[in-house]
Scaffold this motif. Sequence first.
Motif, short mmCIF file in Angstrom:
data_model
loop_
_atom_site.label_atom_id
_atom_site.label_comp_id
_atom_site.label_asym_id
_atom_site.label_seq_id
_atom_site.Cartn_x
_atom_site.Cartn_y
_atom_site.Cartn_z
N ASP A 143 -17.69 35.87 -11.28
CA ASP A 143 -18.47 35.37 -10.15
C ASP A 143 -18.70 33.87 -10.25
N ILE A 144 -18.75 33.36 -11.48
CA ILE A 144 -18.86 31.93 -11.71
C ILE A 144 -17.74 31.50 -12.64
N ALA A 145 -17.02 30.46 -12.27
CA ALA A 145 -15.90 29.97 -13.07
C ALA A 145 -16.34 28.71 -13.81
N SER A 146 -16.35 28.80 -15.14
CA SER A 146 -16.68 27.62 -15.94
C SER A 146 -16.31 27.88 -17.39
N SER A 147 -15.84 26.85 -18.06
CA SER A 147 -15.56 26.94 -19.49
C SER A 147 -16.72 26.37 -20.31
N GLU A 148 -17.80 26.00 -19.64
CA GLU A 148 -18.95 25.41 -20.31
C GLU A 148 -20.04 26.47 -20.51
N ARG A 149 -20.38 26.75 -21.78
CA ARG A 149 -21.39 27.77 -22.07
C ARG A 149 -22.75 27.37 -21.49
N HIS A 150 -23.02 26.06 -21.41
CA HIS A 150 -24.31 25.60 -20.89
C HIS A 150 -24.39 25.72 -19.37
N VAL A 151 -23.27 26.04 -18.74
CA VAL A 151 -23.26 26.33 -17.31
C VAL A 151 -23.36 27.84 -17.08
N VAL A 152 -22.60 28.60 -17.86
CA VAL A 152 -22.56 30.06 -17.67
C VAL A 152 -23.87 30.72 -18.09
N LYS A 153 -24.41 30.33 -19.23
CA LYS A 153 -25.62 30.99 -19.75
C LYS A 153 -26.79 30.93 -18.76
N PRO A 154 -27.18 29.76 -18.25
CA PRO A 154 -28.32 29.74 -17.32
C PRO A 154 -28.01 30.39 -15.97
N TRP A 155 -26.73 30.53 -15.63
CA TRP A 155 -26.37 31.17 -14.36
C TRP A 155 -26.87 32.61 -14.31
N PHE A 156 -26.97 33.28 -15.46
CA PHE A 156 -27.41 34.67 -15.49
C PHE A 156 -28.92 34.82 -15.31
N ASN A 157 -29.67 33.75 -15.50
CA ASN A 157 -31.13 33.85 -15.40
C ASN A 157 -31.56 34.37 -14.04
#
Length: 261
Positions: A143-157
């Motif tokens: 659902d979200i495309a990113s190789s950056e963990r600091h982008v993916v992790k907060p997206w789940f909040n």
Amino acid sequence: MRPDEEDHLLLAAYLDGELSAGETIEMERRLAADPDLRQLFERLQALSGSVRRTLAETPVPAGLEARLAERFGKVEVLSPPSRRRGTPPWLAAAACLLLGLAGGGAIGYAMSDAWRAGGGGSRTLDAVYAGHIRALAAPAPFDIASSERHVVKPWFNGRTVVAPDVPDFGAEGFPLAGGRVDVVGGEKVPTLVYRRRQHVISVTVVPRREGEGAADPAPREGSRILRWDAGDLTYFAVSDLNGAELRQFADLFRSRLAPAG
């Protein structure tokens, strides 16, 4: 330069409105300057519209939602004509396609009762595997495309019942590709998406439940599933990657989750 795999993933995210403001501006600049990229975008845009129109003309059969819920747990039927806030059109289309296929064909067969007879299973495992198969059937497995963990992790909040750690294994050859929300046991749970060459690895994180075995499940229709617990969470890694490399990935993941000292 002809668009590569990363360009395909970025365009899918752009179509879904999942890019950041800066990424969106950069993509629009590239689309204006690159005829090949623009042509690919127009093809994907046309395909998306065609799929949505086709699905809009094909209503979900009566009773299908109840039959799927009975077998796999709670299933949310998405209506293609109207896009609900936060639900990418690609995901809505993929979900409807899955509903249409669930009664037969390869996906329906893969989810059949033969799984249990051939290697045991559980509703949790069925839902985890179904989420992986659904993602592979979609134009993009996240659902979200990113190789950056600091982008993916907060997206789940606020989107899932679990806020997962998001390790980065790019240096080891397992780059992070993004994340998605799956439904397991009626709860929205996070799935992290990694890649190994052309292979997709889905890592679904669910609250740990007592009474569920800790052994790795048997392979299903060419996909391997590894399971492990860490604290009050259970992790499932699903992929058609060969067993040795998937085990290497799981060992890396477990080592990153281990407490320091």
